[in-house]
Design an enzyme around this catalytic site. Structure first.
Site, PDB file in Angstrom:
ATOM      1  N   ILE A   1      37.924 -39.947 -66.883  1.00 46.38           N
ATOM      2  CA  ILE A   1      36.867 -39.042 -67.340  1.00 46.38           C
ATOM      3  C   ILE A   1      37.180 -37.705 -66.673  1.00 46.38           C
ATOM      4  O   ILE A   1      36.941 -37.540 -65.466  1.00 46.38           O
ATOM      5  CB  ILE A   1      35.469 -39.546 -66.944  1.00 46.38           C
ATOM      6  CG1 ILE A   1      35.182 -40.887 -67.613  1.00 46.38           C
ATOM      7  CG2 ILE A   1      34.405 -38.522 -67.337  1.00 46.38           C
ATOM      8  CD1 ILE A   1      33.835 -41.489 -67.259  1.00 46.38           C
ATOM      9  N   PRO A   2      37.747 -36.756 -67.397  1.00 45.77           N
ATOM     10  CA  PRO A   2      38.349 -35.558 -66.779  1.00 45.77           C
ATOM     11  C   PRO A   2      37.342 -34.494 -66.335  1.00 45.77           C
ATOM     12  O   PRO A   2      37.268 -33.398 -66.903  1.00 45.77           O
ATOM     13  CB  PRO A   2      39.253 -35.032 -67.900  1.00 45.77           C
ATOM     14  CG  PRO A   2      38.545 -35.441 -69.154  1.00 45.77           C
ATOM     15  CD  PRO A   2      37.911 -36.768 -68.865  1.00 45.77           C
ATOM     16  N   CYS A   3      36.588 -34.797 -65.283  1.00 44.14           N
ATOM     17  CA  CYS A   3      35.615 -33.832 -64.779  1.00 44.14           C
ATOM     18  C   CYS A   3      36.283 -32.601 -64.174  1.00 44.14           C
ATOM     19  O   CYS A   3      35.638 -31.564 -63.989  1.00 44.14           O
ATOM     20  CB  CYS A   3      34.682 -34.489 -63.758  1.00 44.14           C
ATOM     21  SG  CYS A   3      35.519 -35.231 -62.355  1.00 44.14           S
ATOM     22  N   HIS A   4      37.582 -32.692 -63.887  1.00 43.80           N
ATOM     23  CA  HIS A   4      38.295 -31.537 -63.327  1.00 43.80           C
ATOM     24  C   HIS A   4      38.435 -30.409 -64.355  1.00 43.80           C
ATOM     25  O   HIS A   4      38.738 -29.272 -63.989  1.00 43.80           O
ATOM     26  CB  HIS A   4      39.685 -31.958 -62.821  1.00 43.80           C
ATOM     27  CG  HIS A   4      40.568 -32.541 -63.884  1.00 43.80           C
ATOM     28  ND1 HIS A   4      40.492 -33.861 -64.269  1.00 43.80           N
ATOM     29  CD2 HIS A   4      41.542 -31.981 -64.651  1.00 43.80           C
ATOM     30  CE1 HIS A   4      41.388 -34.093 -65.214  1.00 43.80           C
ATOM     31  NE2 HIS A   4      42.039 -32.967 -65.460  1.00 43.80           N
TER      32      HIS A   4
END
Length: 270
Positions: free
Chosen positions: A237-240
């Site tokens: 889950i690419p929260c970056h």
């Protein structure tokens, strides 16, 4: 110094072999004894080297040279990291394991941004976290409470798939993870995580814009940021990819890692 450093690959190899052979340290006394004994031996060798350095004082100034201090600090740092990596995970797993037939497998992986630890059962991936994340133990606790499970340090099929996908991601070959995941959180947090999975590889979006896409006011950007901080699936889950207006914004695993990930994706997005 070279002699001491030469022990690191040997120690890492043997510890990894012991962990893979026994699966769960708590269930194999002989492996545990060998494991602890090897650490004691390694630390003893390191301490002997440190003593030899301390004895090499400048005859006139009676102080350690800059190079000697650098070697000492370098060695201490290595020992600290090895002890943390080899002792912290088994301790945390024992702390949150339940007396249950439901098994969740946990396995660490090396990566360019640090040691990554993941947890999965035979159906879903529940956690992908850096070992020094401030939420690491909280994630294990949540999994334990939600699933009432026992943790075993071993790789299963889901973790094998993640391992392959992580290697492809860091090689710039994989843009979207396909490993099946399951999340635990509030409805709002799950909405944020679902939106994050829609963000294209190599792109970014602001916290305020993501809030708008959920039908919320831009003032909800802090709540969006908090949901990112609670994300238990790093990279998957690419929260970056979520940033602040005019800056990269925060990151639970360190802004320098966030910048590395964004630069990595920009480099391989074309």
């Amino acid at each position: 110094m070279d002699i001491v450093v030469s022990f690191f690959p040997f120690v890492a190899f043997v510890l990894n072999h012991v962990k893979q052979s026994s699966g769960d340290f708590s269930g194999n006394v002989c492996s545990c004894m060998f494991y602890v004994g090897l650490l004691i031996f390694f630390i003893s060798v390191t301490c002997c080297w440190l003593l030899s350095v301390l004895c090499e004082l400048d005859s006139s100034a009676k102080v350690l040279t800059f190079e000697a201090w650098t070697d000492v600090l370098y060695c201490i740092s290595f020992v600290k990291r090895i002890l943390y990596r080899t002792m912290a995970l088994p301790k945390a797993l024992a702390k949150y394991s339940k007396d249950s037939s439901h098994t969740v497998y946990v396995c660490p992986f090396d990566s360019p941004v640090g040691k990554v630890t993941a947890a999965a059962d035979d159906d879903y991936l529940y956690m992908v976290s850096l070992e020094d994340s401030k939420n690491f133990e909280k994630m294990l606790q949540t999994i334990s409470e939600e699933l009432f499970c026992t943790f075993i340090e071993k790789k299963n099929k889901i973790l094998e798939q993640l391992d392959n996908e992580l290697k492809d991601y860091f090689a710039g070959k994989l843009k979207t993870f396909t490993v099946p995941i399951k999340t635990f959180g509030s409805e709002f947090q799950k909405q944020v995580w679902e939106k994050l999975q829609e963000l294209p590889y190599g792109s970014t979006q602001t916290y305020g814009d993501l809030a708008k896409s959920l039908g919320r006011a831009p003032s909800h950007s802090r709540a969006v940021g908090a949901a990112c901080g609670a994300n238990a699936h790093l990279l998957v889950i690419p929260c970056h990819r979520l940033v602040a207006s005019g800056s990269k914004g925060g990151f639970s695993c360190g802004v320098n890692r966030k910048e590395w990930l964004l630069d990595h994706e920009q480099k391989h997005s074309t």
